[in-house]
Scaffold this motif. Structure first.
Motif, short mmCIF file in Angstrom:
data_model
loop_
_atom_site.label_atom_id
_atom_site.label_comp_id
_atom_site.label_asym_id
_atom_site.label_seq_id
_atom_site.Cartn_x
_atom_site.Cartn_y
_atom_site.Cartn_z
N ALA A 61 0.82 -1.20 0.00
CA ALA A 61 0.00 0.00 0.00
C ALA A 61 0.86 1.26 0.00
N ILE A 62 1.94 1.24 0.78
CA ILE A 62 2.82 2.41 0.85
C ILE A 62 3.54 2.63 -0.48
N ILE A 63 3.99 1.56 -1.10
CA ILE A 63 4.65 1.69 -2.41
C ILE A 63 3.68 2.31 -3.42
N TYR A 64 2.43 1.86 -3.40
CA TYR A 64 1.42 2.41 -4.31
C TYR A 64 1.18 3.90 -4.02
N LYS A 65 0.93 4.21 -2.75
CA LYS A 65 0.60 5.59 -2.37
C LYS A 65 1.77 6.54 -2.63
N ALA A 66 2.99 6.08 -2.34
CA ALA A 66 4.16 6.94 -2.54
C ALA A 66 4.44 7.17 -4.02
N SER A 67 4.13 6.19 -4.86
CA SER A 67 4.47 6.25 -6.28
C SER A 67 3.46 7.05 -7.10
N ARG A 68 2.20 7.04 -6.68
CA ARG A 68 1.14 7.65 -7.50
C ARG A 68 1.43 9.11 -7.88
N PRO A 69 1.85 9.98 -6.96
CA PRO A 69 2.11 11.38 -7.36
C PRO A 69 3.33 11.55 -8.25
N GLU A 70 4.18 10.52 -8.33
CA GLU A 70 5.42 10.64 -9.10
C GLU A 70 5.19 10.47 -10.60
N PHE A 71 4.05 9.88 -10.98
CA PHE A 71 3.80 9.58 -12.39
C PHE A 71 2.92 10.67 -13.01
N ASN A 72 3.31 11.15 -14.18
CA ASN A 72 2.56 12.24 -14.80
C ASN A 72 2.14 11.94 -16.24
N THR A 73 2.29 10.68 -16.67
CA THR A 73 1.79 10.30 -17.99
C THR A 73 0.66 9.29 -17.81
N THR A 74 -0.24 9.27 -18.78
CA THR A 74 -1.37 8.34 -18.70
C THR A 74 -0.88 6.90 -18.68
N ASN A 75 0.13 6.59 -19.48
CA ASN A 75 0.64 5.23 -19.52
C ASN A 75 1.16 4.79 -18.15
N ASP A 76 1.99 5.63 -17.52
CA ASP A 76 2.58 5.24 -16.24
C ASP A 76 1.54 5.15 -15.12
N ILE A 77 0.56 6.03 -15.15
CA ILE A 77 -0.50 5.99 -14.14
C ILE A 77 -1.33 4.71 -14.30
N LEU A 78 -1.68 4.38 -15.53
CA LEU A 78 -2.47 3.16 -15.77
C LEU A 78 -1.64 1.91 -15.49
N ALA A 79 -0.33 1.97 -15.78
CA ALA A 79 0.55 0.83 -15.47
C ALA A 79 0.62 0.61 -13.96
N LEU A 80 0.64 1.70 -13.20
CA LEU A 80 0.62 1.59 -11.74
C LEU A 80 -0.64 0.86 -11.29
N GLU A 81 -1.79 1.23 -11.86
CA GLU A 81 -3.05 0.57 -11.48
C GLU A 81 -3.06 -0.90 -11.92
N TYR A 82 -2.53 -1.16 -13.10
CA TYR A 82 -2.45 -2.55 -13.58
C TYR A 82 -1.60 -3.40 -12.63
N ASN A 83 -0.46 -2.87 -12.24
CA ASN A 83 0.42 -3.61 -11.34
C ASN A 83 -0.21 -3.78 -9.95
N ARG A 84 -0.92 -2.75 -9.48
CA ARG A 84 -1.62 -2.87 -8.19
C ARG A 84 -2.66 -3.98 -8.25
N LEU A 85 -3.44 -4.00 -9.31
CA LEU A 85 -4.48 -5.03 -9.46
C LEU A 85 -3.88 -6.42 -9.58
N THR A 86 -2.77 -6.51 -10.30
CA THR A 86 -2.10 -7.81 -10.43
C THR A 86 -1.63 -8.31 -9.07
N LEU A 87 -0.99 -7.44 -8.29
CA LEU A 87 -0.57 -7.81 -6.94
C LEU A 87 -1.77 -8.16 -6.06
#
Length: 557
Positions: free
Chosen positions: A421-447
């Motif tokens: 949860a901390i890795i997700y929360k800390a990383s979310r503000p760091e991404f500013n492209t649609t691809n990276d934001i959606l990849a973050l969500e994809y990886n969260r869902l996979t985990l």
């Protein structure tokens, strides 16, 4: 009549398949497939405790959320079950690669002994310990100012199986020695002397020497952290109990830490072992992003925090406090003040009524947009004592959970859910492209689905079925599968059973509910259109599995 049946059999089958396809695919609302690229923005080395998935794969997978490529030594020099890793080759590989990465997370047990199982044999010499200290100094020179996080595990109370004496009597002596150190009961002192007559003196000395060596190693590592050779050092306690020599070593080290006056941000002792590397990865992400979480802790009932779960040397509440401290978190007294809710469900046969209450509460929090990391534990490792089935009954939108964990011990699960949860929360503000934001969500869902499918479906349902099947067919030792016979058979049964449960989960209303993700290109309403789990036994035993979820993300109009 037979000719009529043959004539219509294929058409009927074809129509049936078309109906199934229509129900499962065509009826779904129109959506567009999301194609993503996994981008990495930094790289870190992991020397894992051993090669089991929770110690290695889970860390690699979590790194993807943060855009961190986690690299590990080649498999040919690593441990495999009872085969220990090649420590010297791993050290050499680490030195050769440290300049190419942004930091390292290293298991001392792997670097010194060749893995967790090998560390329990007490075969490492004092000279090898001294050599490792020299190596760590050399590693610091090569790494320059890059962070080096290290962890070492206290030996568990159970003696190594290579000792000839009765292990139960050695464990009894271990518990009594700890009790005597606290209470000085003369009856306990006499009982220890009586028990010593029934075991080999050499075996008891070997058992106790393991703890002496471990204490000496930990003190050396604490000193290395003081002089900044190591950036941070964590001591984990594996499979704890109320009393035992491991607790004596833990208190000794706590007193030493107090004497040298080193802050907990630098050195800390925590319950748990397998999840420590993942917690250190979260620390690495926090250091990069300057993220300090505000966390509200919720329990399913008033007794949950005080419960002592199996294989734990303290209460659930004390374990939560340790993991919050390890995460440099601020605990707040209201969910409205928190950026993250750690919901800890501790199920037993006396509090089944809390399942519905907790499911409704979690659903309410999610509807309010709260971020929840759910720890779902059962006192008796039973599916009927967990909250997850109730989440499905109440159509709780599980895709909105930030993290889920319910595997093995309380410390394993609390540490895993919190770190992810901390890795997700800390990383979310760091991404500013649609691809990276959606990849973050994809990886969260996979985990998320990795943990749900293994922690709930496998560990609470499937494992007992497989073990019973093995024993019914004459295989009593489920921790030593025959690689040429029952291992292959068990893998087939595992995959078949997991396929059925994955299919049912995917088609639940809870899993079908979409999530909304804000991106620079607007709000993406995402749904999972396909979910499959690839599974097998990484070691020839049923205790743990390799599981990889495969899901397809689609954007709804």
């Amino acid at each position: 009549m037979k000719q009529f049946a043959r004539k219509w059999l294929l058409p009927i089958l074809a129509v049936t398949l078309m109906i199934i396809y229509y129900i499962t695919n065509i009826q779904l609302p129109p959506a567009t497939s999301i194609e993503l690229t996994q981008n990495y923005h930094s790289k870190i080395i992991l020397i894992p405790l051993d090669t089991r998935p929770p110690c290695q794969k889970m860390v690699v997978d979590a790194g993807k959320m943060a855009g961190i490529e986690v690299i590990t030594p080649p498999s040919e020099i690593m441990d495999y079950y009872t085969k220990k890793g090649d420590s010297k080759a791993i050290q050499k590989w680490l030195l050769e690669n440290i300049s190419q990465v942004d930091g390292a997370i290293i298991s001392i047990d792997q670097l010194l002994h060749g893995g967790l199982l090998a560390s329990r044999e007490a075969q490492t010499t004092d000279a090898e310990r001294v050599e490792l200290i020299k190596f760590l100094h050399e590693l610091r020179q090569k790494a320059a100012d890059k962070p080096i996080y290290a962890f070492n595990i206290l030996p568990r109370i159970t003696p190594t199986p290579t000792l000839e004496s009765d292990s139960k009597k050695i464990i009894k002596i271990s518990r009594l020695l700890d009790e005597i150190s606290i209470f000085q009961n003369v009856d306990d002192i006499k009982l220890v002397e009586d028990l010593k007559e029934d075991i080999k003196e050499e075996d008891l000395n070997t058992y106790l020497d393991l703890f002496k060596k471990n204490t000496a190693m930990n003190k050396d590592l604490i000193q290395l952290t003081q002089d900044n050779t190591l950036t941070k050092f964590i001591i984990g306690q594996d499979d704890g109990e109320d009393f035992g020599v491991p607790n004596m070593e833990k208190r000794s080290l706590q007193n030493y830490l107090h004497a040298v006056n080193i802050p907990s941000e630098k050195v800390m002792i925590t319950k748990g072992a397998d999840e420590v590397a993942l917690s250190l990865l979260a620390n690495f992400v926090q250091q990069k992003t300057n993220y300090q979480p505000k966390i509200y802790v919720a329990y399913n009932d008033e007794k949950a925090a005080g419960t002592i779960m199996p294989f734990m040397a303290g209460s659930v509440g004390s374990t939560v406090k340790e993991k919050l401290n390890l995460s440099n978190a601020i605990e707040v007294n209201s969910p409205d003040k928190a950026g993250l809710i750690l919901y800890v469900f501790i199920g037993n046969d006396d509090n089944l009524s809390t399942q519905y209450k907790s499911a409704v509460e979690i659903k309410k929090y999610l509807a309010q947009g709260k971020k929840i990391a759910l720890v779902d534990l059962s006192k008796h490792f039973s599916a009927s004592e967990t909250v997850f089935p109730e989440l499905l009954k109440e159509n709780v939108p599980i895709n909105n959970l930030v993290a889920y964990a319910g595997w093995n011990t309380a410390s394993n699960s609390i540490g895993t859910a919190l770190a992810n949860a901390i890795i997700y929360k800390a990383s979310r503000p760091e991404f500013n492209t649609t691809n990276d934001i959606l990849a973050l969500e994809y990886n969260r869902l996979t985990l998320l689905y990795n943990r749900i499918l293994e922690d709930y479906y496998y560990l609470k349902e499937i494992i007992d079925v497989l073990n019973i099947t093995l024993r019914t067919n004459g295989y009593e030792n489920v921790n030593d599968l025959d690689m040429e016979h029952n291992y292959i058979w068990m893998n087939d049964l595992l995959q078949q059973d997991m396929n059925k449960r994955t299919w049912a989960l995917w088609h639940s209303k809870s899993a079908q509910q979409p999530i909304a993700v804000q991106t620079p290109d607007g709000i993406y309403k995402l749904t999972i259109r396909y979910l499959q789990a690839e599974t097998f036994f990484p070691w020839p035993r049923t205790f743990e599995i390799y599981l990889q979820s495969h899901l397809n993300l689609y954007r709804l109009p």
